[in-house]
Motif scaffolding. Structure first.
Motif, PDB file in Angstrom:
ATOM      1  N   UNK A   1       0.835  -1.177   0.000  1.00 30.99           N
ATOM      2  CA  UNK A   1       0.000   0.000   0.000  1.00 30.99           C
ATOM      3  C   UNK A   1       0.878   1.239   0.000  1.00 30.99           C
ATOM      4  N   UNK A   2       0.426   2.237  -0.725  1.00 26.08           N
ATOM      5  CA  UNK A   2       1.228   3.454  -0.706  1.00 26.08           C
ATOM      6  C   UNK A   2       0.966   4.245   0.572  1.00 26.08           C
ATOM      7  N   UNK A   3       1.797   5.219   0.816  1.00 21.59           N
ATOM      8  CA  UNK A   3       1.776   5.962   2.075  1.00 21.59           C
ATOM      9  C   UNK A   3       0.472   6.732   2.255  1.00 21.59           C
ATOM     10  N   UNK A   4       0.000   7.375   1.200  1.00 19.94           N
ATOM     11  CA  UNK A   4      -1.227   8.178   1.297  1.00 19.94           C
ATOM     12  C   UNK A   4      -2.433   7.300   1.611  1.00 19.94           C
ATOM     13  N   UNK A   5      -2.504   6.146   0.984  1.00 21.11           N
ATOM     14  CA  UNK A   5      -3.613   5.232   1.224  1.00 21.11           C
ATOM     15  C   UNK A   5      -3.574   4.691   2.651  1.00 21.11           C
ATOM     16  N   UNK A   6      -2.423   4.240   3.105  1.00 17.73           N
ATOM     17  CA  UNK A   6      -2.347   3.703   4.459  1.00 17.73           C
ATOM     18  C   UNK A   6      -2.586   4.797   5.501  1.00 17.73           C
ATOM     19  N   UNK A   7      -2.176   6.019   5.214  1.00 10.29           N
ATOM     20  CA  UNK A   7      -2.437   7.140   6.124  1.00 10.29           C
ATOM     21  C   UNK A   7      -3.938   7.412   6.217  1.00 10.29           C
ATOM     22  N   UNK A   8      -4.626   7.381   5.088  1.00  6.86           N
ATOM     23  CA  UNK A   8      -6.079   7.600   5.080  1.00  6.86           C
ATOM     24  C   UNK A   8      -6.798   6.505   5.857  1.00  6.86           C
ATOM     25  N   UNK A   9      -6.375   5.275   5.674  1.00  9.17           N
ATOM     26  CA  UNK A   9      -7.005   4.163   6.382  1.00  9.17           C
ATOM     27  C   UNK A   9      -6.745   4.248   7.884  1.00  9.17           C
ATOM     28  N   UNK A  10      -5.523   4.605   8.269  1.00 11.14           N
ATOM     29  CA  UNK A  10      -5.198   4.744   9.693  1.00 11.14           C
ATOM     30  C   UNK A  10      -6.016   5.873  10.336  1.00 11.14           C
ATOM     31  N   UNK A  11      -6.150   6.987   9.624  1.00  9.82           N
ATOM     32  CA  UNK A  11      -6.943   8.107  10.134  1.00  9.82           C
ATOM     33  C   UNK A  11      -8.399   7.708  10.299  1.00  9.82           C
ATOM     34  N   UNK A  12      -8.931   6.987   9.326  1.00  5.29           N
ATOM     35  CA  UNK A  12     -10.327   6.549   9.403  1.00  5.29           C
ATOM     36  C   UNK A  12     -10.544   5.626  10.593  1.00  5.29           C
ATOM     37  N   UNK A  13      -9.647   4.668  10.794  1.00  7.17           N
ATOM     38  CA  UNK A  13      -9.789   3.734  11.917  1.00  7.17           C
ATOM     39  C   UNK A  13      -9.659   4.446  13.259  1.00  7.17           C
ATOM     40  N   UNK A  14      -8.706   5.346  13.359  1.00  7.65           N
ATOM     41  CA  UNK A  14      -8.492   6.075  14.612  1.00  7.65           C
ATOM     42  C   UNK A  14      -9.694   6.973  14.927  1.00  7.65           C
ATOM     43  N   UNK A  15     -10.205   7.681  13.928  1.00  9.32           N
ATOM     44  CA  UNK A  15     -11.348   8.573  14.142  1.00  9.32           C
ATOM     45  C   UNK A  15     -12.611   7.800  14.468  1.00  9.32           C
ATOM     46  N   UNK A  16     -12.798   6.662  13.834  1.00 14.81           N
ATOM     47  CA  UNK A  16     -13.951   5.816  14.122  1.00 14.81           C
ATOM     48  C   UNK A  16     -13.894   5.322  15.563  1.00 14.81           C
ATOM     49  N   UNK A  17     -12.733   4.888  15.976  1.00 20.34           N
ATOM     50  CA  UNK A  17     -12.576   4.398  17.346  1.00 20.34           C
ATOM     51  C   UNK A  17     -12.812   5.515  18.357  1.00 20.34           C
ATOM     52  N   UNK A  18     -12.335   6.716  18.049  1.00 24.28           N
ATOM     53  CA  UNK A  18     -12.536   7.857  18.940  1.00 24.28           C
ATOM     54  C   UNK A  18     -14.014   8.257  18.983  1.00 24.28           C
ATOM     55  N   UNK A  19     -14.688   8.219  17.847  1.00 27.88           N
ATOM     56  CA  UNK A  19     -16.126   8.514  17.795  1.00 27.88           C
ATOM     57  C   UNK A  19     -16.896   7.528  18.669  1.00 27.88           C
ATOM     58  N   UNK A  20     -16.530   6.253  18.577  1.00 29.58           N
ATOM     59  CA  UNK A  20     -17.180   5.214  19.373  1.00 29.58           C
ATOM     60  C   UNK A  20     -16.904   5.382  20.858  1.00 29.58           C
ATOM     61  N   UNK A  21     -15.648   5.639  21.204  1.00 30.47           N
ATOM     62  CA  UNK A  21     -15.281   5.679  22.620  1.00 30.47           C
ATOM     63  C   UNK A  21     -15.751   6.945  23.330  1.00 30.47           C
ATOM     64  N   UNK A  22     -15.954   8.027  22.585  1.00 27.50           N
ATOM     65  CA  UNK A  22     -16.374   9.281  23.211  1.00 27.50           C
ATOM     66  C   UNK A  22     -17.835   9.607  22.957  1.00 27.50           C
ATOM     67  N   UNK A  23     -18.612   8.627  22.598  1.00 30.06           N
ATOM     68  CA  UNK A  23     -20.006   8.878  22.240  1.00 30.06           C
ATOM     69  C   UNK A  23     -20.816   9.509  23.360  1.00 30.06           C
ATOM     70  N   UNK A  24     -20.514   9.196  24.599  1.00 30.00           N
ATOM     71  CA  UNK A  24     -21.275   9.754  25.718  1.00 30.00           C
ATOM     72  C   UNK A  24     -20.672  11.045  26.263  1.00 30.00           C
TER      73      UNK A  24
ATOM     74  N   UNK B   1     -13.686  10.333   9.909  1.00 27.72           N
ATOM     75  CA  UNK B   1     -13.603   8.918   9.527  1.00 27.72           C
ATOM     76  C   UNK B   1     -14.201   8.700   8.144  1.00 27.72           C
ATOM     77  N   UNK B   2     -15.354   9.323   7.889  1.00 26.47           N
ATOM     78  CA  UNK B   2     -15.989   9.173   6.573  1.00 26.47           C
ATOM     79  C   UNK B   2     -15.147   9.796   5.467  1.00 26.47           C
ATOM     80  N   UNK B   3     -14.616  10.993   5.696  1.00 26.97           N
ATOM     81  CA  UNK B   3     -13.784  11.650   4.681  1.00 26.97           C
ATOM     82  C   UNK B   3     -12.532  10.839   4.379  1.00 26.97           C
ATOM     83  N   UNK B   4     -11.908  10.309   5.410  1.00 29.83           N
ATOM     84  CA  UNK B   4     -10.692   9.510   5.212  1.00 29.83           C
ATOM     85  C   UNK B   4     -10.995   8.225   4.459  1.00 29.83           C
ATOM     86  N   UNK B   5     -12.116   7.601   4.772  1.00 27.68           N
ATOM     87  CA  UNK B   5     -12.491   6.372   4.070  1.00 27.68           C
ATOM     88  C   UNK B   5     -12.825   6.670   2.618  1.00 27.68           C
TER      89      UNK B   5
END
Length: 99
Positions: A1-24, A35-39
């Motif tokens: 995977x190229x750097x830009x693609x893996x960076x986008x995927x990492x950002x999406x996963x991290x933001x999704x996890x943060x959205x889930x963990x801070x929902x309350x 997460x949506x923009x990165x995906x």
């Protein structure tokens, strides 16, 4: 995977996890949008790679691998749009791309 693609995927996963963990804690947090923009960016990069491989008559296995990754990104986008915050959906789906 190229750097830009893996960076986008990492950002999406991290933001999704943060959205889930801070929902309350922070209901107005913009992590879902990030997460949506990165995906979507990862999906666009995979579409470009798919078109490039097809134009170069690359091996079928390589084209199918990129197409499958693109489909996983589209599934992750759909899952995020339907998310009830019961689990980090984008992160769970995008983990399949690492295999």
């Amino acid at each position: 995977m190229n750097v830009e693609l893996s960076s986008s995927l990492d950002t999406a996963k991290r933001s999704c996890n943060r959205c889930f963990s801070q929902q309350n804690f922070k209901p107005s947090i913009a992590d879902k949008d990030i997460a949506l923009k990165s995906t979507r960016k990862a999906k666009d990069l995979l579409v470009e790679a798919f078109d490039d491989l097809r134009s170069k008559d690359a091996p079928v296995e390589q084209i199918q691998k990129v197409r499958a990754a693109k489909t996983i990104c589209l599934d992750a986008i759909d899952a995020c749009n339907e998310c009830s915050k019961a689990s980090p959906r984008i992160k769970e789906i995008l983990l399949d791309l690492q295999a």
